[in-house]
Design a protein around this motif. Structure first.
Motif, short mmCIF file in Angstrom:
data_model
loop_
_atom_site.label_atom_id
_atom_site.label_comp_id
_atom_site.label_asym_id
_atom_site.label_seq_id
_atom_site.Cartn_x
_atom_site.Cartn_y
_atom_site.Cartn_z
N ALA A 1 -17.06 -56.79 1.77
CA ALA A 1 -18.03 -57.57 2.54
C ALA A 1 -17.96 -59.07 2.28
N SER A 2 -17.32 -59.50 1.21
CA SER A 2 -17.40 -60.90 0.81
C SER A 2 -16.19 -61.72 1.25
N TYR A 3 -15.04 -61.42 0.70
CA TYR A 3 -13.85 -62.20 0.99
C TYR A 3 -12.62 -61.40 0.59
N LEU A 4 -11.49 -61.81 1.12
CA LEU A 4 -10.19 -61.23 0.76
C LEU A 4 -9.16 -62.33 0.88
N ARG A 5 -8.54 -62.68 -0.24
CA ARG A 5 -7.52 -63.72 -0.25
C ARG A 5 -6.19 -63.11 -0.66
N GLU A 6 -5.17 -63.53 0.03
CA GLU A 6 -3.80 -63.15 -0.32
C GLU A 6 -3.13 -64.36 -0.95
N LYS A 7 -2.43 -64.13 -2.06
CA LYS A 7 -1.77 -65.23 -2.75
C LYS A 7 -0.33 -64.84 -3.08
N ILE A 8 0.53 -65.83 -3.06
CA ILE A 8 1.94 -65.66 -3.40
C ILE A 8 2.25 -66.58 -4.57
N TYR A 9 2.83 -66.02 -5.62
CA TYR A 9 3.14 -66.79 -6.82
C TYR A 9 4.65 -66.76 -7.10
N LEU A 10 5.12 -67.84 -7.67
CA LEU A 10 6.46 -67.89 -8.22
C LEU A 10 6.32 -67.93 -9.73
N LEU A 11 6.98 -66.99 -10.41
CA LEU A 11 7.00 -66.96 -11.86
C LEU A 11 8.40 -67.36 -12.31
N GLU A 12 8.47 -68.42 -13.09
CA GLU A 12 9.75 -68.91 -13.61
C GLU A 12 9.66 -69.07 -15.11
#
Length: 219
Positions: free
Chosen positions: A206-217
Protein backbone atom coordinates in the motif's frame (compact mmCIF):
# COMPACT_ATOMS: atom_id res chain seq x y z
CA UNK A 1 11.97 -20.53 -0.40
CA UNK A 2 12.12 -24.28 -0.81
CA UNK A 3 13.08 -25.70 -4.19
CA UNK A 4 9.67 -27.38 -4.41
CA UNK A 5 8.04 -23.94 -4.37
CA UNK A 6 9.90 -22.79 -7.47
CA UNK A 7 9.64 -26.06 -9.40
CA UNK A 8 5.91 -26.14 -8.69
CA UNK A 9 5.48 -22.58 -9.95
CA UNK A 10 7.24 -23.47 -13.20
CA UNK A 11 5.22 -26.66 -13.67
CA UNK A 12 1.97 -24.75 -13.15
CA UNK A 13 3.21 -21.88 -15.37
CA UNK A 14 2.72 -19.43 -12.49
CA UNK A 15 5.73 -17.33 -13.44
CA UNK A 16 4.54 -13.76 -13.08
CA UNK A 17 8.13 -12.60 -12.53
CA UNK A 18 9.21 -13.65 -16.03
CA UNK A 19 9.72 -10.73 -18.41
CA UNK A 20 8.82 -11.08 -22.08
CA UNK A 21 11.56 -8.66 -23.07
CA UNK A 22 15.16 -7.93 -22.18
CA UNK A 23 15.45 -6.07 -18.87
CA UNK A 24 15.95 -2.39 -19.87
CA UNK A 25 18.50 -1.53 -17.13
CA UNK A 26 20.69 -4.40 -18.34
CA UNK A 27 20.82 -2.76 -21.76
CA UNK A 28 21.57 0.61 -20.16
CA UNK A 29 24.24 -0.44 -17.68
CA UNK A 30 25.80 -3.71 -18.76
CA UNK A 31 28.81 -1.88 -20.23
CA UNK A 32 29.72 -0.87 -16.67
CA UNK A 33 30.78 -4.49 -16.19
CA UNK A 34 33.55 -3.82 -18.75
CA UNK A 35 33.47 -7.30 -20.23
CA UNK A 36 35.40 -8.40 -23.27
CA UNK A 37 34.37 -10.96 -25.88
CA UNK A 38 34.84 -14.42 -24.44
CA UNK A 39 34.55 -13.34 -20.80
CA UNK A 40 32.18 -15.39 -18.64
CA UNK A 41 29.18 -13.93 -16.80
CA UNK A 42 27.36 -15.90 -14.11
CA UNK A 43 23.57 -15.47 -13.92
CA UNK A 44 22.15 -17.11 -10.77
CA UNK A 45 18.51 -18.28 -10.62
CA UNK A 46 18.16 -17.32 -14.27
CA UNK A 47 14.84 -18.92 -15.24
CA UNK A 48 14.30 -18.61 -18.97
CA UNK A 49 15.25 -14.94 -19.06
CA UNK A 50 15.53 -13.18 -22.41
CA UNK A 51 18.60 -11.51 -20.90
CA UNK A 52 20.60 -14.70 -21.41
CA UNK A 53 20.31 -14.55 -25.18
CA UNK A 54 20.96 -10.80 -25.22
CA UNK A 55 24.17 -11.24 -23.25
CA UNK A 56 25.28 -14.08 -25.50
CA UNK A 57 24.80 -11.87 -28.55
CA UNK A 58 27.19 -9.40 -26.95
CA UNK A 59 29.90 -12.03 -27.33
CA UNK A 60 30.30 -13.08 -23.71
CA UNK A 61 29.99 -16.59 -22.35
CA UNK A 62 26.80 -16.94 -20.32
CA UNK A 63 26.60 -19.39 -17.43
CA UNK A 64 23.08 -19.48 -16.03
CA UNK A 65 22.01 -21.56 -13.04
CA UNK A 66 18.38 -22.64 -12.73
CA UNK A 67 16.73 -25.32 -10.63
CA UNK A 68 13.73 -25.90 -12.91
CA UNK A 69 14.11 -28.30 -15.81
CA UNK A 70 10.91 -26.84 -17.24
CA UNK A 71 12.47 -23.37 -17.37
CA UNK A 72 15.64 -24.61 -19.04
CA UNK A 73 13.78 -26.61 -21.67
CA UNK A 74 11.45 -23.70 -22.38
CA UNK A 75 14.39 -21.34 -22.81
CA UNK A 76 15.98 -23.40 -25.57
CA UNK A 77 12.61 -24.16 -27.17
CA UNK A 78 11.54 -20.52 -27.27
CA UNK A 79 14.97 -19.42 -28.51
CA UNK A 80 14.84 -22.18 -31.13
CA UNK A 81 18.32 -23.32 -30.17
CA UNK A 82 19.64 -26.86 -30.41
CA UNK A 83 21.70 -27.93 -27.40
CA UNK A 84 23.77 -30.72 -25.95
CA UNK A 85 23.61 -31.81 -22.33
CA UNK A 86 25.81 -33.65 -19.91
CA UNK A 87 25.95 -34.43 -16.21
CA UNK A 88 28.33 -32.71 -13.83
CA UNK A 89 27.87 -33.71 -10.22
CA UNK A 90 24.41 -32.63 -9.06
CA UNK A 91 23.82 -30.63 -12.24
CA UNK A 92 22.78 -31.23 -15.82
CA UNK A 93 24.58 -28.80 -18.12
CA UNK A 94 22.71 -27.69 -21.24
CA UNK A 95 24.95 -25.99 -23.79
CA UNK A 96 24.37 -24.13 -27.03
CA UNK A 97 27.01 -21.84 -28.50
CA UNK A 98 28.26 -19.56 -25.76
CA UNK A 99 25.33 -20.29 -23.42
CA UNK A 100 25.52 -22.89 -20.66
CA UNK A 101 22.54 -23.46 -18.38
CA UNK A 102 23.32 -25.50 -15.28
CA UNK A 103 20.09 -27.13 -14.18
CA UNK A 104 20.18 -27.85 -10.46
CA UNK A 105 20.19 -26.33 -6.98
CA UNK A 106 22.32 -23.18 -6.92
CA UNK A 107 23.21 -23.87 -3.30
CA UNK A 108 24.94 -27.09 -4.34
CA UNK A 109 27.11 -25.35 -6.92
CA UNK A 110 30.81 -25.84 -6.20
CA UNK A 111 33.22 -23.09 -7.28
CA UNK A 112 35.82 -25.70 -8.23
CA UNK A 113 33.53 -26.93 -11.03
CA UNK A 114 33.08 -23.52 -12.61
CA UNK A 115 35.25 -21.72 -15.13
CA UNK A 116 36.70 -18.37 -14.13
CA UNK A 117 33.85 -15.91 -13.56
CA UNK A 118 34.45 -12.40 -14.92
CA UNK A 119 31.14 -10.82 -13.82
CA UNK A 120 27.89 -11.68 -12.05
CA UNK A 121 24.43 -10.53 -13.12
CA UNK A 122 21.90 -10.81 -10.29
CA UNK A 123 18.53 -10.05 -11.87
CA UNK A 124 16.15 -10.44 -8.92
CA UNK A 125 17.95 -13.52 -7.59
CA UNK A 126 18.75 -12.01 -4.21
CA UNK A 127 15.22 -10.66 -3.77
CA UNK A 128 13.76 -14.08 -4.56
CA UNK A 129 15.15 -15.43 -1.29
CA UNK A 130 14.14 -14.96 2.37
CA UNK A 131 16.63 -13.38 4.74
CA UNK A 132 18.46 -16.50 5.95
CA UNK A 133 18.81 -17.80 2.39
CA UNK A 134 20.03 -14.40 1.18
CA UNK A 135 22.94 -14.60 3.58
CA UNK A 136 23.79 -18.12 2.43
CA UNK A 137 23.43 -17.06 -1.21
CA UNK A 138 25.76 -14.08 -0.77
CA UNK A 139 28.41 -16.23 0.92
CA UNK A 140 28.34 -18.58 -2.07
CA UNK A 141 28.47 -15.74 -4.59
CA UNK A 142 31.57 -14.36 -2.91
CA UNK A 143 33.29 -17.69 -3.47
CA UNK A 144 32.84 -17.26 -7.23
CA UNK A 145 34.36 -13.77 -7.22
CA UNK A 146 37.96 -12.87 -7.77
CA UNK A 147 39.13 -9.52 -6.33
CA UNK A 148 38.19 -7.88 -9.66
CA UNK A 149 34.80 -9.50 -10.38
CA UNK A 150 32.01 -6.89 -10.71
CA UNK A 151 28.32 -7.51 -10.08
CA UNK A 152 25.18 -5.92 -11.42
CA UNK A 153 22.39 -6.38 -8.86
CA UNK A 154 18.69 -5.49 -9.04
CA UNK A 155 16.61 -5.06 -5.87
CA UNK A 156 13.17 -4.01 -4.68
CA UNK A 157 12.46 -1.84 -1.64
CA UNK A 158 9.07 -1.74 0.09
CA UNK A 159 7.69 -2.19 3.64
CA UNK A 160 8.15 -5.91 4.18
CA UNK A 161 5.28 -6.03 6.68
CA UNK A 162 2.82 -4.97 3.97
CA UNK A 163 3.49 -7.89 1.63
CA UNK A 164 5.11 -11.26 1.95
CA UNK A 165 7.76 -12.15 -0.60
CA UNK A 166 8.92 -13.15 -3.03
CA UNK A 167 10.08 -10.74 -4.20
CA UNK A 168 11.49 -9.73 -0.83
CA UNK A 169 12.49 -6.22 0.15
CA UNK A 170 16.25 -5.65 0.18
CA UNK A 171 17.58 -2.26 1.25
CA UNK A 172 21.03 -0.88 0.68
CA UNK A 173 22.10 -1.50 4.28
CA UNK A 174 21.59 -5.22 3.72
CA UNK A 175 23.69 -5.10 0.55
CA UNK A 176 26.39 -3.37 2.58
CA UNK A 177 26.17 -6.09 5.21
CA UNK A 178 26.37 -8.88 2.64
CA UNK A 179 28.93 -7.46 0.25
CA UNK A 180 30.35 -4.24 1.68
CA UNK A 181 33.56 -5.83 2.94
CA UNK A 182 34.56 -6.77 -0.59
CA UNK A 183 32.87 -4.23 -2.84
CA UNK A 184 32.14 -0.59 -3.36
CA UNK A 185 28.39 -0.31 -3.93
CA UNK A 186 27.18 2.28 -6.43
CA UNK A 187 23.51 3.04 -7.09
CA UNK A 188 23.05 3.25 -10.87
CA UNK A 189 19.30 3.51 -11.22
CA UNK A 190 16.22 4.04 -9.07
CA UNK A 191 12.56 4.32 -9.99
CA UNK A 192 9.13 3.91 -8.47
CA UNK A 193 7.33 0.89 -9.89
CA UNK A 194 4.36 0.99 -7.50
CA UNK A 195 1.87 1.74 -10.26
CA UNK A 196 3.60 -0.35 -12.91
CA UNK A 197 3.53 -3.49 -10.74
CA UNK A 198 -0.02 -3.07 -9.46
CA UNK A 199 -0.38 -6.82 -8.91
CA UNK A 200 1.57 -6.34 -5.67
CA UNK A 201 -1.12 -3.98 -4.41
CA UNK A 202 -3.53 -6.90 -4.61
CA UNK A 203 -1.15 -8.73 -2.27
CA UNK A 204 -1.36 -5.96 0.30
CA UNK A 205 1.32 -3.49 -0.74
CA UNK A 206 0.00 0.00 0.00
CA UNK A 207 2.89 2.42 0.53
CA UNK A 208 5.60 2.34 -2.11
CA UNK A 209 7.71 0.07 -4.29
CA UNK A 210 11.12 1.13 -5.57
CA UNK A 211 13.34 -0.76 -7.95
CA UNK A 212 17.07 -0.14 -7.72
CA UNK A 213 20.06 -1.24 -9.77
CA UNK A 214 23.49 -1.38 -8.17
CA UNK A 215 27.00 -1.89 -9.46
CA UNK A 216 29.30 -3.71 -7.05
CA UNK A 217 33.00 -3.32 -7.80
CA UNK A 218 36.03 -4.40 -5.85
CA UNK A 219 37.61 -1.72 -3.67
Amino acid sequence: MEISYWTSRWKKNKIGWHMQEVYPPLVSYWNRLELNAGDCILVPLCGKSKDLGWLARKGVKVLGVEVSKVAVNQFFSEMKMAYTKKKSGAFTIYESGNIQLWQGDFFKLKPSRLPSIDAIYDKAALVALPLKKRREYAQLVLQYCSPSTPMLVSTFEYPQDEMSGPPFSVFRDELEELYGNRFNIELLHEESVFEKLSKFQRRGLASYLREKIYLLEAE
